[in-house]
Motif scaffolding. Sequence first.
Motif, mmCIF file in Angstrom:
data_model
loop_
_atom_site.group_PDB
_atom_site.id
_atom_site.type_symbol
_atom_site.label_atom_id
_atom_site.label_comp_id
_atom_site.label_asym_id
_atom_site.label_seq_id
_atom_site.Cartn_x
_atom_site.Cartn_y
_atom_site.Cartn_z
ATOM 1 N N ARG A 218 0.841 -1.197 0.000
ATOM 2 C CA ARG A 218 0.000 0.000 0.000
ATOM 3 C C ARG A 218 0.879 1.251 0.000
ATOM 4 O O ARG A 218 0.645 2.206 -0.738
ATOM 5 C CB ARG A 218 -0.889 -0.022 1.249
ATOM 6 N N ARG A 219 1.915 1.233 0.825
ATOM 7 C CA ARG A 219 2.803 2.395 0.932
ATOM 8 C C ARG A 219 3.603 2.602 -0.366
ATOM 9 O O ARG A 219 3.826 3.742 -0.781
ATOM 10 C CB ARG A 219 3.758 2.205 2.110
ATOM 11 N N LEU A 220 4.026 1.524 -1.015
ATOM 12 C CA LEU A 220 4.767 1.660 -2.268
ATOM 13 C C LEU A 220 3.919 2.332 -3.341
ATOM 14 O O LEU A 220 4.416 3.167 -4.111
ATOM 15 C CB LEU A 220 5.246 0.288 -2.740
ATOM 16 N N LEU A 224 5.044 5.963 -5.073
ATOM 17 C CA LEU A 224 5.240 6.139 -6.506
ATOM 18 C C LEU A 224 4.206 7.083 -7.102
ATOM 19 O O LEU A 224 4.507 7.850 -8.032
ATOM 20 C CB LEU A 224 5.207 4.783 -7.206
ATOM 21 N N TYR A 225 2.989 7.056 -6.576
ATOM 22 C CA TYR A 225 1.969 7.999 -7.039
ATOM 23 C C TYR A 225 2.382 9.426 -6.695
ATOM 24 O O TYR A 225 2.310 10.337 -7.541
ATOM 25 C CB TYR A 225 0.627 7.660 -6.402
ATOM 26 N N ALA A 226 2.858 9.654 -5.458
ATOM 27 C CA ALA A 226 3.316 10.981 -5.056
ATOM 28 C C ALA A 226 4.531 11.420 -5.869
ATOM 29 O O ALA A 226 4.722 12.616 -6.118
ATOM 30 C CB ALA A 226 3.639 10.993 -3.563
ATOM 31 N N ASP A 282 -6.212 6.515 -3.466
ATOM 32 C CA ASP A 282 -5.203 7.565 -3.326
ATOM 33 C C ASP A 282 -5.577 8.817 -4.108
ATOM 34 O O ASP A 282 -5.165 9.927 -3.746
ATOM 35 C CB ASP A 282 -3.842 7.051 -3.796
ATOM 36 N N MET A 283 -6.333 8.652 -5.183
ATOM 37 C CA MET A 283 -6.743 9.796 -5.991
ATOM 38 C C MET A 283 -8.041 10.419 -5.502
ATOM 39 O O MET A 283 -8.630 11.274 -6.183
ATOM 40 C CB MET A 283 -6.868 9.371 -7.460
ATOM 41 N N VAL A 323 -6.441 7.730 -16.249
ATOM 42 C CA VAL A 323 -6.035 6.618 -17.117
ATOM 43 C C VAL A 323 -4.553 6.310 -16.918
ATOM 44 O O VAL A 323 -4.152 5.148 -16.733
ATOM 45 C CB VAL A 323 -6.326 6.950 -18.592
ATOM 46 N N LEU A 324 -3.704 7.338 -16.917
ATOM 47 C CA LEU A 324 -2.264 7.138 -16.746
ATOM 48 C C LEU A 324 -1.941 6.546 -15.382
ATOM 49 O O LEU A 324 -1.069 5.669 -15.258
ATOM 50 C CB LEU A 324 -1.531 8.465 -16.923
ATOM 51 N N CYS A 325 -2.634 7.006 -14.341
ATOM 52 C CA CYS A 325 -2.354 6.512 -12.990
ATOM 53 C C CYS A 325 -2.755 5.049 -12.831
ATOM 54 O O CYS A 325 -2.048 4.273 -12.180
ATOM 55 C CB CYS A 325 -3.080 7.378 -11.953
#
Length: 457
Positions: A218-220, A224-226, A282-283, A323-325
């Motif tokens: 979950r943290r990874l 990477l999203y951030a 996350d979004m 879409v990219l995320c």
Amino acid sequence: MDHGFLADIDDEYEKLVIQLNPPRVTVDNTSSRKATLVQVSCLVDSANRQGSLLEVVQVLTDLNLTITRAYISSDGEWFMDVFHVVDLCGNKIYDGEVIDRIQQSLAARASSSQSVGIQASSEHTSIELIGRDRPGLLSEIFAVLSDLKCNIVAAEVWTHNSRMASVVYITDEESGGAIDNSDRLGNIKRLLRYILVGDRDKRSAKTAISVGVTHTQRRLHQMLYADRDYDRDDTELEHVSVDRSKLVVSVENCTEKGYSMVNVRCDDRPKLLFDTVCTLTDMQYVVFHATVIAEGPEAYQEYYIRHVDGSPISSEGERQRLVLCLEAAIRRRNREGVRLELCCEDRVGLLSDVTRIFRENGLSVTRAEVTTRGSQAVNVFYVTDSSGNPVNSRTIEAVRNEIGQAILQVKDEMHTKASADDSGKFSFGSLFRSRSEKLLHNLGLIRSSSGDRLSPH
């Protein structure tokens, strides 16, 4: 009016609602011939909050269950999730202990107000690292930790779009407990950041240290999203165009219902549902309805979502970003390279030595899962050559001969041949110093040349 006081009232009211209407978890082995049905239902007011679906999916994933179908609905007073699950061998769940764990874990999670995926612990120190990936980076990180008298008890490493993210759990080599000395932690953080920055990191490399344990995968995703790993580099576009046909993500609005509809179609793999729901959460999207089918080689997912403020997606830019995320979340866990499994008696410096041998033989680690079970180290590495291409069999066998045929196993269809007369002796080749080792030598932290060659015990 004191907003904190109002928040306390809301929390107490939610607890009361949960007590009066506790979540219902049922496990059904009669309705389907192929799978066990797990049904979770409770009041929308107490359950349909941001992250509620992720909490349930996370529990089932952590119990090593495969979700072959799922139906999600939460538009009335009650929400209901129905999951078709099987074990890792594709069989229905008949073990009474496993069924009890499913019911207890889901009931506890659904009635809890804790943040998603947080598990408190004071036994380890957690290190989060993110930076530009390069050949030999993992070897340098583990070498630094070894020379700083840190024992790595667990770790997970992901690479995607030229970025590397890892969560590493360490203990003090002497005491075996968490490291809490602020000066020592500051030194660890400083040296690791030096390794991460390197000569090419156009973005800011980051390190973070804390005492405790988070839900690692979950943290990874969050890290990477951030880090915006979904922003593609020019060097990645050719590779993306090759596998785009296997992954299709579309987003459109259902104006009459006030939802945005997300469709995902791609090759199925373990934990795919967890990865996509992580990203939606996350979004800051809430899933109100969903259908998931993953009973063959291909998986299909359909979500009806809104923002946490109740609005659908409102712009083309936001649609493209989603879409990219989602594409990035699915690709992060793709198994690129040959799978190598290392199993042997654990010891301080083991990972530093093994990854050094990988580096000396031109191997690059694309993913790693490090665990300790009692006194045994059980580690998994996915490796390519330094250019990201498949590794030839001769290189793999040379690495196995150096580490030990019995210790390092190949779990890959294309690399199954091994010499029958290999002794499995654990030996190490010549050591050349990376830039991190030169730094440690200058700081007086690295062993003398007479002590560089380490014994396996």
